[in-house]
Design an enzyme around this catalytic site. Structure first.
Site, PDB file in Angstrom:
ATOM      1  N   SER A 122       0.821  -1.214   0.000  1.00 20.16           N
ATOM      2  CA  SER A 122       0.000   0.000   0.000  1.00 20.16           C
ATOM      3  C   SER A 122       0.852   1.260   0.000  1.00 20.16           C
ATOM      4  CB  SER A 122      -0.966  -0.026   1.187  1.00 20.16           C
ATOM      5  OG  SER A 122      -1.876   1.041   1.130  1.00 20.16           O
ATOM      6  N   HIS A 123       0.753   2.053   1.059  1.00 21.22           N
ATOM      7  CA  HIS A 123       1.419   3.344   1.125  1.00 21.22           C
ATOM      8  C   HIS A 123       2.822   3.256   1.725  1.00 21.22           C
ATOM      9  CE1 HIS A 123      -0.765   2.444   4.769  1.00 21.22           C
ATOM     10  NE2 HIS A 123       0.014   3.253   5.446  1.00 21.22           N
ATOM     11  N   ASP A 286      -2.138   6.625  -3.533  1.00 19.71           N
ATOM     12  CA  ASP A 286      -1.036   5.935  -2.868  1.00 19.71           C
ATOM     13  C   ASP A 286      -0.467   4.811  -3.726  1.00 19.71           C
ATOM     14  OD1 ASP A 286      -3.191   4.173  -2.650  1.00 19.71           O
ATOM     15  OD2 ASP A 286      -2.485   3.375  -0.732  1.00 19.71           O
ATOM     16  N   ASP A 288      -0.858   1.521  -4.091  1.00 15.61           N
ATOM     17  CA  ASP A 288      -1.707   0.576  -4.815  1.00 15.61           C
ATOM     18  C   ASP A 288      -3.004   1.184  -5.326  1.00 15.61           C
ATOM     19  OD1 ASP A 288      -2.701   0.795  -2.199  1.00 15.61           O
ATOM     20  OD2 ASP A 288      -3.575  -1.209  -2.250  1.00 15.61           O
ATOM     21  N   ASP A 290      -5.595   2.815  -3.792  1.00 17.18           N
ATOM     22  CA  ASP A 290      -6.879   2.778  -3.097  1.00 17.18           C
ATOM     23  C   ASP A 290      -7.098   3.963  -2.153  1.00 17.18           C
ATOM     24  OD1 ASP A 290      -5.142   2.036  -1.082  1.00 17.18           O
ATOM     25  OD2 ASP A 290      -6.154   0.149  -0.597  1.00 17.18           O
ATOM     26  N   ARG A 291      -6.101   4.821  -1.996  1.00 21.24           N
ATOM     27  CA  ARG A 291      -6.260   6.005  -1.148  1.00 21.24           C
ATOM     28  C   ARG A 291      -6.198   7.270  -1.987  1.00 21.24           C
ATOM     29  NH1 ARG A 291      -3.798   4.736   4.703  1.00 21.24           N
ATOM     30  NH2 ARG A 291      -3.854   2.468   4.604  1.00 21.24           N
ATOM     31  N   LYS A 385     -11.569   0.351  -1.198  1.00 13.79           N
ATOM     32  CA  LYS A 385     -11.518   1.796  -1.368  1.00 13.79           C
ATOM     33  C   LYS A 385     -10.880   2.086  -2.718  1.00 13.79           C
ATOM     34  CE  LYS A 385      -7.648   1.871   1.946  1.00 13.79           C
ATOM     35  NZ  LYS A 385      -7.876   0.661   2.743  1.00 13.79           N
TER      36      LYS A 385
END
Length: 552
Positions: A122-123, A286, A288, A290-291, A385
């Site tokens: 992710s982030h 981010d 991947d 999703d943010r 998300k």
């Protein structure tokens, strides 16, 4: 479209000297340092446990891709060969292995797959000295539940061997159809299906009319997965000038940056919007995809407010023109959306952190929109998300309202009041110190009611527990809450998303009704509560940190 077939591969049974005992997945899969994943058999052990545990593997269709970080290509090679060994019928993988988390969720649902693996932390930073992750999504396209990840963990602790085939895997350079023994491998462009979905949800003609006018925008992909998606959507289809998408080429180390869309790590974009006059809209996603972070000219939209604004304006988007079934937010997220939901006379659910809790509500048709304060918002179009979805939704609202982001926010607060809100992250705190702080504060909770805090009185204090209205499961220990009599609150949680030490997250919230002082700096409006929790929890003394690593 190319096609190839491999010779019948050789199945190999690899025995482990000892099982790994540290492969317990968190809320978003197994995240460790890249170096840990490079240990012999480490990745294979976890993947073996996944394939042994996931229903429908024999003869099933599976989706595979990742955010392009260091280790992505090697992991895809391993998983393809292990998938063939375990009897998968087909694996759908993307060109260059690039696949955002929401796009993966869409593909799983669209292709009726048994699930998928998203290779991402992710982030978290990437590269050889960064982090790597393996996340498993289920047949609904969403994160697998705790019952599944617990079973995978139990399997890894007793694993003696894994199965893999020895063969060359197909090239991911171009779309094509291939095979590894009896398993089909379909390489697709990972952007196409996602773009098609977005075109079904939003009025691209109306958004394009806004963008092609006097509406300069900047999108920062942070050298992560959303670059190819954003270029196709914003520059290709909606008419933003070339170069509007910044840092749009996915890199194994994200260009040395930290792919977390907040004011600290996306500071170049923040400076353009908050201190400059060249852009009317800014956004970032981010690692991947999703943010999201939303910015206007001289205006930062905190994620809790963003969810509330999307809820209040949902009907301007074609997909939500008929209204919303309900909304949900994670417990640490501010109650801004609760006020909107009450006004709209729809249900609002408060869940633990983790998208899988929203998934049950979405699958049951109880909610349409949902969001978390950690820069994540989404809807029933997928079970994750979705950063670019949120960006397009904001552009849809701006195309309809024809005003600035700041005007959208001021109008919203004047109608619903303002929830002054901030999150203070203390990152990479030594684990013993972080747990010592948390455990001490938790032990104090029963005695806090009635005590004075930040010039107010504490009405109650607890460790948040959630009873799922769909599957009736109970999830305990989700965060320490200190609730004040005026409706303000402080929440303290330990984060499970980092790989070095622990992160202490402190959430602060104070509500001011419409007609009150709605134009303060949140850090000033919350100053007494910030001092109060620092003193009560002994944050400086126990962490050795004078200030948070990140403030949002």
């Amino acid at each position: 479209m190319t096609a190839s077939a491999s010779a019948e591969p050789t199945h190999t049974l690899v025995r482990l000297d000892a099982p790994f005992t540290d492969q317990k997945p968190g809320t978003s899969g197994l995240r460790k340092s890249s170096r840990q994943f490079e240990q012999p058999h480490y990745l294979e052990s976890f993947v073996e446990a996944v394939f042994r545990t996931l229903p429908g593997v024999q003869g099933g269709t599976f989706v595979l891709g990742g955010d392009g970080r260091y280790g992505n290509t090697r992991a895809i090679d391993v998983i393809l060969r292990m998938g063939a060994a375990h009897g998968l019928s087909k694996v759908i993988v993307t060109t260059a292995g690039i696949l955002s988390t929401p796009a993966a969720s869409n593909l799983i649902r669209k292709r009726q797959a048994i699930g998928g693996i998203i290779l991402s932390a992710s982030h978290n930073p990437g590269g050889a000295d960064g982090d790597f992750g393996v996340k498993v999504n289920g047949a609904n396209g969403g994160p697998t539940p705790a019952s599944f990840t617990d079973a995978v963990f139990e399997c890894t602790k007793t694993l003696e061997r894994y199965t893999i085939v020895e063969t060359q895997t197909p090239s991911l350079d171009a779309p094509g159809k291939h095979s590894i023994g009896a398993m089909d491998v379909e390489v697709i462009n990972g952007v196409d299906d996602f773009v098609e979905l977005m075109q079904q949800l939003f009025d691209f003609d109306r958004i394009s009319d806004l963008i092609r006018g006097d509406f300069p925008l900047a999108f920062d992909a942070m050298h992560a997965v959303t670059g190819p998606y954003a270029r196709r959507l914003l520059e290709g289809l909606l008419g933003a000038p070339a170069g509007s998408v910044r840092h749009g080429t996915p890199l194994e180390d994200f260009g040395g940056g930290h792919p977390d869309p907040n004011l600290t790590y996306a500071h170049e974009l923040a400076d353009l919007l908050l201190n400059g006059d060249g852009f009317r809209f800014g956004a970032a996603c981010d690692g991947d995809g999703d943010r999201n972070m939303i910015l206007g000219h001289r205006c930062f939209v905190n994620p809790s407010d963003s969810l509330a604004v999307l809820t209040a304006n949902a009907t301007v988007a074609p997909a939500y023109a008929g209204g919303l079934a309900g909304v949900a937010r994670s417990m640490p997220t501010s109650a801004a959306v609760d006020v909107v939901a009450k006004d709209l006379n729809i249900d609002c659910y408060e869940t633990p952190t983790g998208w899988k809790f929203f998934g049950n509500l979405l699958d049951a048709g109880k909610i349409t929109l949902c969001g978390e304060e950690s820069f994540g918002t989404g809807s029933n179009h997928v079970r994750e998300k979705d950063g670019l979805w949120a960006v397009l939704f904001w552009l849809q609202i701006l195309a309809e309202r024809r005003c600035s982001v700041a005007e959208i926010m001021n109008n919203h607060w004047n109608r619903f009041g303002r929830h002054y809100y901030s999150r203070h992250d203390y990152e990479a705190v030594p684990s013993d110190a972080a747990h010592g702080l948390y455990d001490r504060l938790e032990s104090m909770l029963p005695s806090l009611a009635g005590q004075s805090f930040a010039g107010r009185s504490i009405s109650s204090a607890d460790n948040f527990s959630y009873s799922d209205p769909i599957d009736k499961s109970v999830t305990k220990g989700q965060g320490l809450r200190i609730l004040l009599e005026d409706g303000s609150r402080v929440v303290v949680r330990l984060s499970g998303t980092g790989t070095k030490g622990a992160t202490i997250r402190v959430y602060l919230e104070s509500y001011v009704a419409s007609g009150g002082n709605l134009n303060q700096d949140p850090q000033i409006a919350l100053a007494d509560m910030i001092s109060g929790i620092n003193a009560l929890a002994e944050i400086k003394a126990r962490t050795g940190m004078d200030k948070p690593t990140v403030i949002t």
